[in-house]
Design an enzyme around this catalytic site. Structure first.
Site, PDB file in Angstrom:
ATOM      1  CG  HIS A  69      -4.134  -3.956   2.622  1.00 53.01           C
ATOM      2  ND1 HIS A  69      -3.184  -3.153   3.023  1.00 53.01           N
ATOM      3  CD2 HIS A  69      -4.382  -2.489   1.843  1.00 53.01           C
ATOM      4  CE1 HIS A  69      -2.962  -2.096   3.605  1.00 53.01           C
ATOM      5  NE2 HIS A  69      -3.693  -1.547   2.414  1.00 53.01           N
ATOM      6  CB  CYS A 128      -0.588   0.367   1.045  1.00 55.11           C
ATOM      7  SG  CYS A 128      -2.521   1.349   1.105  1.00 55.11           S
ATOM      8  CD  GLU A 142      -1.686  -6.557   4.335  1.00 53.15           C
ATOM      9  OE1 GLU A 142      -2.609  -5.451   4.348  1.00 53.15           O
ATOM     10  OE2 GLU A 142      -0.945  -7.036   3.478  1.00 53.15           O
TER      11      GLU A 142
END
Length: 543
Positions: free
Chosen positions: A508, A382, A510
């Site tokens: 993102h 990001c 994750e």
């Protein structure tokens, strides 16, 4: 009929309610039951999106664009679910809904009160969450600490649900701290006793008590908790410190908690299967290798600010049979003491995470520059993606003083700029580019090699993006944008093919990383870290 498990906490916040709730769900899943999970946050914010991570940890983003409490991330990781923004209730969302109904005239002239109107709204949302996914069990974690004034309407609502849904369909689980005094090495149950008494004063008698303690409680401590908690000893369990949080379901299940819950709620579960979960845990606690990763961020003082990212790194590590040691480095240190950037030579890789605003940005840019010049594995996410673009523009493409218009509105080279549709937006809450969006990857690229397919779907949370006016000059100097939005207007991934591993994404990854199924970009980064440490060629290019 849907069953409900309510998890409350006492003595102090961050006692482990989220991990306990996730662990209960995992024990139920191992017995082929279908749980869903709700997190109640009593703060008045509509959602977590406008809060600084130092206030409440990271903001977790759901597929449908919800900005939620970080515990939803634990639920998704443990249970491999894709939850929605409706799985996170706040005082703000409840009161906004009730007030809107009052303005609309839904209450037919009645005086609108906490009971029944606010508590009815809470109960309806809890019930709807279970019905919408056809769940067997709805796990409800009540955030905060028993006795907090803002949590009282939620506790009253779950108290009422025992009356409405029946004893056989509801279960109250209370977790509280059992500290060990340094001076005497005694386990002290008095804080837990006070917490249980406060819960009973509100009208809730816990069915299960979980002692949160540094080590497994002894028989005498268990007996005292049962006696003063007014429950059988068979209803007392201990969540003790573990090498990894992913062991907690196994620790609790070994004590009989999974069987107890199923019996208490009337489920006949003769078998259980922790096979794949156990395999993952074994990989976590018995690694073959070890790497050091520097996380260069602006919220390094609170590790919960990056919890999804650190867990994704560890998921990647487990897949590589590698222990990942993460050092949280304040980016501002590299601004105050530029010579400290050389400390990065002691690490196997550098990770630059998300962030907002100008604080610490030059330190992050310095970290990206160091990894590029020293061929150290690099992953940016990001804001880390955007700052990598800025660093390359300044130091390779010759665009001196290039910057983001977020950091410097007067920069002569705004290589990162506000998205066009964001111009004119004044309301901050829930107005970023949020949730899951489609991304198209170039073949014959590192991105394609990592993800193994041309079309992927990843979660986003940003307002600024790469300025298309500078794409050509950046490309001419060697920066590849290998992932783009489906319309080609938004740059989603970047890479430097001549480096061992240099990769960054606007999205993102994750948030979708799971135990045993790590995010491809995080897995690729850790794989590169260990391969470079072992002196192996990178598997991701022709080197």
């Amino acid at each position: 009929m849907v069953k409900y498990i309510f998890v409350t906490g006492g003595v102090l916040s961050s006692v482990g309610k989220g991990i306990l709730t996730s662990s209960i769900g995992k024990m139920l899943q191992a017995r082929s039951l279908k749980p869903t999970v709700i997190k109640i946050d009593p703060y008045v914010n509509i959602d977590a999106g406008t809060m600084n991570p130092y206030m409440h940890g990271e903001v977790f983003v759901t597929d449908d664009g919800g900005e939620a409490d970080l515990d939803l991330g634990w639920y998704e990781r443990f249970l491999d679910l894709s939850l929605k923004q409706d799985n996170n209730l706040t005082t703000g969302t409840i009161y906004r809904s009730v007030i809107e109904k009052e303005r609309h005239g839904d209450f037919l002239g009645r005086c609108v009160q906490i009971v029944p109107h606010v508590t009815n709204e809470i109960k309806n949302r809890i019930k709807n969450a279970g019905r919408s996914v056809n769940a067997d069990i709805v796990l409800v974690e009540v955030g905060g600490t028993v006795g907090d004034i803002e949590g009282l309407p939620f506790l009253e609502a779950i108290r009422q649900m025992r009356v409405e849904e029946g004893y056989e369909n509801t279960l109250y689980v209370h977790v509280a701290l059992v500290p060990i005094l340094d001076v005497t090495s005694e386990m002290k149950t008095k804080p837990l006793q006070h917490s249980v008494n406060e819960l009973r004063r509100i009208g809730i008698q816990p069915d299960v008590i979980v002692a949160r303690s540094p080590m497994m409680i002894d028989a005498e401590t268990l007996r005292k908790i049962a006696l003063f908690g007014t429950i059988p000893e068979s209803s007392v369990f201990c969540s003790c410190n573990a090498e990894t949080v992913y062991q907690v379901p196994l620790i609790l299940d070994k004590q009989g908690m999974g069987d107890f819950i199923c019996q208490r709620l009337g489920f006949k579960c003769d078998t259980k299967d922790f096979g794949t979960w156990q395999t993952f845990v074994d990989a976590m606690v018995h690694p073959e290798h070890e790497v050091r990763v520097a996380l260069v961020g602006k919220y390094a003082g609170l590790t919960d600010s990056y919890v999804s990212m650190t867990e994704a790194l560890r998921h990647g590590g487990a897949a590589c049979k590698t222990k990942v040691n993460i050092s949280y480095l304040e980016a501002e240190k590299f601004e105050r003491e530029p010579e400290c950037i050389n400390e990065l030579q002691n690490f196997d890789g550098v990770f630059v995470p998300y962030g907002f605003g100008p604080r610490g940005t030059e330190g992050k840019i310095a970290a990206a520059k160091y990894t590029r010049e020293n061929n150290l594995p690099f992953l940016g996410i990001c804001y880390g993606f955007q700052l990598a673009v800025i660093e390359f523009a300044r130091n390779v493409a010759g665009l001196t003083d290039a910057n983001s218009s977020e950091i410097n509105p007067d920069t002569p080279y705004p290589v990162i700029d506000l998205m066009p549709e964001q111009r004119g937006i004044e309301i901050k809450g829930a107005t970023m580019r949020l949730g899951t969006h489609k991304i198209i990857l170039e073949k014959n690229s590192l991105a394609y090699h990592l993800f193994g397919q041309q079309e992927i779907h990843e979660r986003h949370r940003h307002r600024f993006e790469v300025n298309l006016d500078y794409i050509d000059v950046l490309k001419q100097h060697g920066l590849r944008f290998t992932g783009k939005s489906s319309d080609g207007r938004r740059m989603e991934t970047l890479e430097l093919p001549d480096k061992y591993f240099y990769f960054a994404s606007q999205f993102h990854g994750e948030f979708k990383s799971r135990p045993g199924r790590p995010s491809p970009e995080y897995y690729g980064f850790i794989s590169a870290c260990i391969n470079k440490k072992l002196g192996k060629p990178t598997p991701f290019s022709s080197q």
